[in-house]
Scaffold this motif. Structure first.
Motif, mmCIF file in Angstrom:
data_model
loop_
_atom_site.group_PDB
_atom_site.id
_atom_site.type_symbol
_atom_site.label_atom_id
_atom_site.label_comp_id
_atom_site.label_asym_id
_atom_site.label_seq_id
_atom_site.Cartn_x
_atom_site.Cartn_y
_atom_site.Cartn_z
ATOM 1 N N LEU A 192 0.844 -1.192 0.000
ATOM 2 C CA LEU A 192 0.000 0.000 0.000
ATOM 3 C C LEU A 192 0.879 1.241 0.000
ATOM 4 O O LEU A 192 1.909 1.282 0.680
ATOM 5 C CB LEU A 192 -0.905 0.019 1.230
ATOM 6 C CG LEU A 192 -2.066 -0.973 1.254
ATOM 7 C CD1 LEU A 192 -2.674 -1.041 2.645
ATOM 8 C CD2 LEU A 192 -3.124 -0.578 0.233
ATOM 9 N N THR A 193 0.440 2.268 -0.750
ATOM 10 C CA THR A 193 1.191 3.524 -0.815
ATOM 11 C C THR A 193 0.291 4.689 -0.415
ATOM 12 O O THR A 193 -0.805 4.856 -0.965
ATOM 13 C CB THR A 193 1.744 3.767 -2.231
ATOM 14 O OG1 THR A 193 2.607 2.685 -2.598
ATOM 15 C CG2 THR A 193 2.544 5.062 -2.284
ATOM 16 N N LEU A 194 0.765 5.464 0.541
ATOM 17 C CA LEU A 194 0.110 6.695 0.971
ATOM 18 C C LEU A 194 0.926 7.855 0.420
ATOM 19 O O LEU A 194 2.108 7.994 0.743
ATOM 20 C CB LEU A 194 0.053 6.742 2.501
ATOM 21 C CG LEU A 194 -0.327 8.074 3.158
ATOM 22 C CD1 LEU A 194 -1.719 8.499 2.737
ATOM 23 C CD2 LEU A 194 -0.235 7.937 4.682
ATOM 24 N N THR A 195 0.297 8.693 -0.431
ATOM 25 C CA THR A 195 1.010 9.761 -1.119
ATOM 26 C C THR A 195 0.399 11.114 -0.783
ATOM 27 O O THR A 195 -0.815 11.300 -0.910
ATOM 28 C CB THR A 195 0.964 9.552 -2.649
ATOM 29 O OG1 THR A 195 1.503 8.270 -2.972
ATOM 30 C CG2 THR A 195 1.776 10.621 -3.368
ATOM 31 N N ALA A 196 1.247 12.052 -0.361
ATOM 32 C CA ALA A 196 0.786 13.414 -0.070
ATOM 33 C C ALA A 196 1.985 14.350 -0.059
ATOM 34 O O ALA A 196 3.124 13.920 0.142
ATOM 35 C CB ALA A 196 0.066 13.469 1.274
ATOM 36 N N ILE A 240 5.145 5.327 2.393
ATOM 37 C CA ILE A 240 4.688 6.700 2.582
ATOM 38 C C ILE A 240 5.519 7.581 1.668
ATOM 39 O O ILE A 240 6.733 7.680 1.821
ATOM 40 C CB ILE A 240 4.826 7.144 4.048
ATOM 41 C CG1 ILE A 240 3.963 6.258 4.948
ATOM 42 C CG2 ILE A 240 4.430 8.608 4.200
ATOM 43 C CD1 ILE A 240 4.146 6.520 6.435
ATOM 44 N N LYS A 241 4.860 8.205 0.697
ATOM 45 C CA LYS A 241 5.564 8.991 -0.318
ATOM 46 C C LYS A 241 5.193 10.471 -0.162
ATOM 47 O O LYS A 241 4.024 10.835 -0.263
ATOM 48 C CB LYS A 241 5.193 8.495 -1.717
ATOM 49 C CG LYS A 241 5.957 9.169 -2.849
ATOM 50 C CD LYS A 241 5.437 8.708 -4.210
ATOM 51 C CE LYS A 241 5.709 7.241 -4.440
ATOM 52 N NZ LYS A 241 5.277 6.804 -5.809
ATOM 53 N N LEU A 242 6.222 11.300 0.063
ATOM 54 C CA LEU A 242 6.025 12.743 0.196
ATOM 55 C C LEU A 242 6.409 13.418 -1.110
ATOM 56 O O LEU A 242 7.505 13.196 -1.627
ATOM 57 C CB LEU A 242 6.860 13.288 1.351
ATOM 58 C CG LEU A 242 6.551 12.692 2.731
ATOM 59 C CD1 LEU A 242 7.522 13.219 3.769
ATOM 60 C CD2 LEU A 242 5.112 12.984 3.143
ATOM 61 N N THR A 243 5.529 14.250 -1.649
ATOM 62 C CA THR A 243 5.723 14.792 -2.992
ATOM 63 C C THR A 243 5.814 16.314 -3.034
ATOM 64 O O THR A 243 5.823 16.894 -4.112
ATOM 65 C CB THR A 243 4.574 14.337 -3.908
ATOM 66 O OG1 THR A 243 3.322 14.780 -3.341
ATOM 67 C CG2 THR A 243 4.557 12.825 -4.056
ATOM 68 N N GLY A 244 5.871 16.965 -1.888
ATOM 69 C CA GLY A 244 5.933 18.424 -1.868
ATOM 70 C C GLY A 244 7.209 18.954 -2.501
ATOM 71 O O GLY A 244 8.233 18.272 -2.554
ATOM 72 N N THR A 245 7.131 20.194 -2.986
ATOM 73 C CA THR A 245 8.287 20.854 -3.586
ATOM 74 C C THR A 245 8.521 22.191 -2.899
ATOM 75 O O THR A 245 7.679 22.657 -2.112
ATOM 76 C CB THR A 245 8.084 21.091 -5.090
ATOM 77 O OG1 THR A 245 7.028 22.066 -5.271
ATOM 78 C CG2 THR A 245 7.695 19.798 -5.802
ATOM 79 N N ILE A 246 9.625 22.832 -3.221
ATOM 80 C CA ILE A 246 9.998 24.084 -2.574
ATOM 81 C C ILE A 246 9.018 25.214 -2.885
ATOM 82 O O ILE A 246 8.902 26.183 -2.133
ATOM 83 C CB ILE A 246 11.442 24.477 -2.981
ATOM 84 C CG1 ILE A 246 11.969 25.570 -2.052
ATOM 85 C CG2 ILE A 246 11.494 24.896 -4.443
ATOM 86 C CD1 ILE A 246 13.448 25.831 -2.232
ATOM 87 N N VAL A 247 8.289 25.078 -3.996
ATOM 88 C CA VAL A 247 7.347 26.140 -4.368
ATOM 89 C C VAL A 247 5.962 25.920 -3.759
ATOM 90 O O VAL A 247 5.095 26.800 -3.873
ATOM 91 C CB VAL A 247 7.227 26.254 -5.898
ATOM 92 C CG1 VAL A 247 8.570 26.610 -6.517
ATOM 93 C CG2 VAL A 247 6.676 24.964 -6.503
ATOM 94 N N ASP A 248 5.730 24.777 -3.109
ATOM 95 C CA ASP A 248 4.438 24.525 -2.486
ATOM 96 C C ASP A 248 4.315 25.271 -1.163
ATOM 97 O O ASP A 248 5.312 25.590 -0.504
ATOM 98 C CB ASP A 248 4.247 23.023 -2.244
ATOM 99 C CG ASP A 248 4.066 22.247 -3.527
ATOM 100 O OD1 ASP A 248 3.327 22.724 -4.399
ATOM 101 O OD2 ASP A 248 4.671 21.160 -3.663
ATOM 102 N N GLU A 249 3.078 25.525 -0.766
ATOM 103 C CA GLU A 249 2.827 26.231 0.484
ATOM 104 C C GLU A 249 3.225 25.348 1.671
ATOM 105 O O GLU A 249 2.818 24.190 1.752
ATOM 106 C CB GLU A 249 1.350 26.593 0.592
ATOM 107 C CG GLU A 249 0.992 27.378 1.839
ATOM 108 C CD GLU A 249 -0.482 27.733 1.899
ATOM 109 O OE1 GLU A 249 -0.898 28.293 2.924
ATOM 110 O OE2 GLU A 249 -1.207 27.425 0.929
ATOM 111 N N PRO A 250 4.021 25.867 2.604
ATOM 112 C CA PRO A 250 4.457 25.054 3.754
ATOM 113 C C PRO A 250 3.345 24.903 4.777
ATOM 114 O O PRO A 250 2.352 25.627 4.770
ATOM 115 C CB PRO A 250 5.627 25.867 4.323
ATOM 116 C CG PRO A 250 5.288 27.280 3.976
ATOM 117 C CD PRO A 250 4.605 27.224 2.633
#
Length: 208
Positions: free
Chosen positions: A51-55, A79-89
């Motif tokens: 199972l993969t949880l992605t956010a 658990i996969k984290l996909t945020g980038t530097i341009v996303d809102e923290p």
């Protein structure tokens, strides 16, 4: 997934909150969520092999569970984290800027897998071009598709090699890898005794 508050499985880009009184059992891979805030409980199902949880951001204020000390998780939980530097923290407790690609835990995170053997040794030397590895040690926890690393046998540390497992033979205790070896790896029975009388096994380590 079971137990989402509105009965609808979240889609890509959604921001999801699991409320305090909710218990959600994850039994399918999630979409690529924007944020996931767990105030209640999110559990990985033990009935699904992977199972993969992605956010982009996950905030565990309640419980995120994939196995416990009493009941270790037997399958694969990703658990996969996909945020980038341009996303809102995310700002935690109105004070702490925790970033835009983060797993924040102010509650309980329980990730407990089964104990497995992750290091064995070659039982015979491997030459360049070989794909089959004779192994000494328990390889029952090694699976097809897993990545293994062979340590270097000589003085050049760059001669370590990584492989994907193509086949496991538990009867003959061999591993067949997808690509050929580039370097020689020592696997004959041999020990070296140090000046302090300690014995060192010289056979190449194979690490999962």
């Amino acid at each position: 997934a079971k137990g989402w508050s509105d009965g609808v499985v979240p889609q890509d880009g959604d921001s999801v909150i699991i409320e305090e009184n909710e218990i959600v059992t994850l039994d399918v891979d999630t979409a690529s969520l924007r944020t996931l805030e767990i105030r209640g409980t999110l559990k990985f199902s033990d009935q699904v092999s992977s199972l993969t949880l992605t956010a982009k951001i996950i905030w565990v204020r309640g419980q995120l569970i994939a196995g416990t000390d009493d009941t270790p998780y037997k399958n694969q939980a990703i658990i996969k984290l996909t945020g980038t530097i341009v996303d809102e923290p995310i700002v935690v407790n109105f004070a702490v800027d925790a970033g835009s690609k983060v797993l924040v835990v102010t509650g309980t995170l329980s990730l407990v897998g089964q104990q497995v053997n992750t290091m064995v040794r070659l039982g015979a030397s491997v030459n360049p071009g070989d794909k089959q590895l004779q192994i000494v040690g328990d390889i029952s926890s090694f699976k097809k598709g897993d990545q293994i690393v062979l340590a270097p046998s000589g003085s050049n540390p760059s001669e370590h090699e990584s492989f994907l497992i193509n086949e496991i033979d538990l009867v003959n205790n061999t591993i067949t890898v997808q690509t050929s070896c580039k370097y020689f790896h020592y696997g004959s029975t041999s020990t070296f005794t140090t000046l302090s009388s300690q014995s060192v096994d010289m056979r190449t380590e194979v690490v999962l």
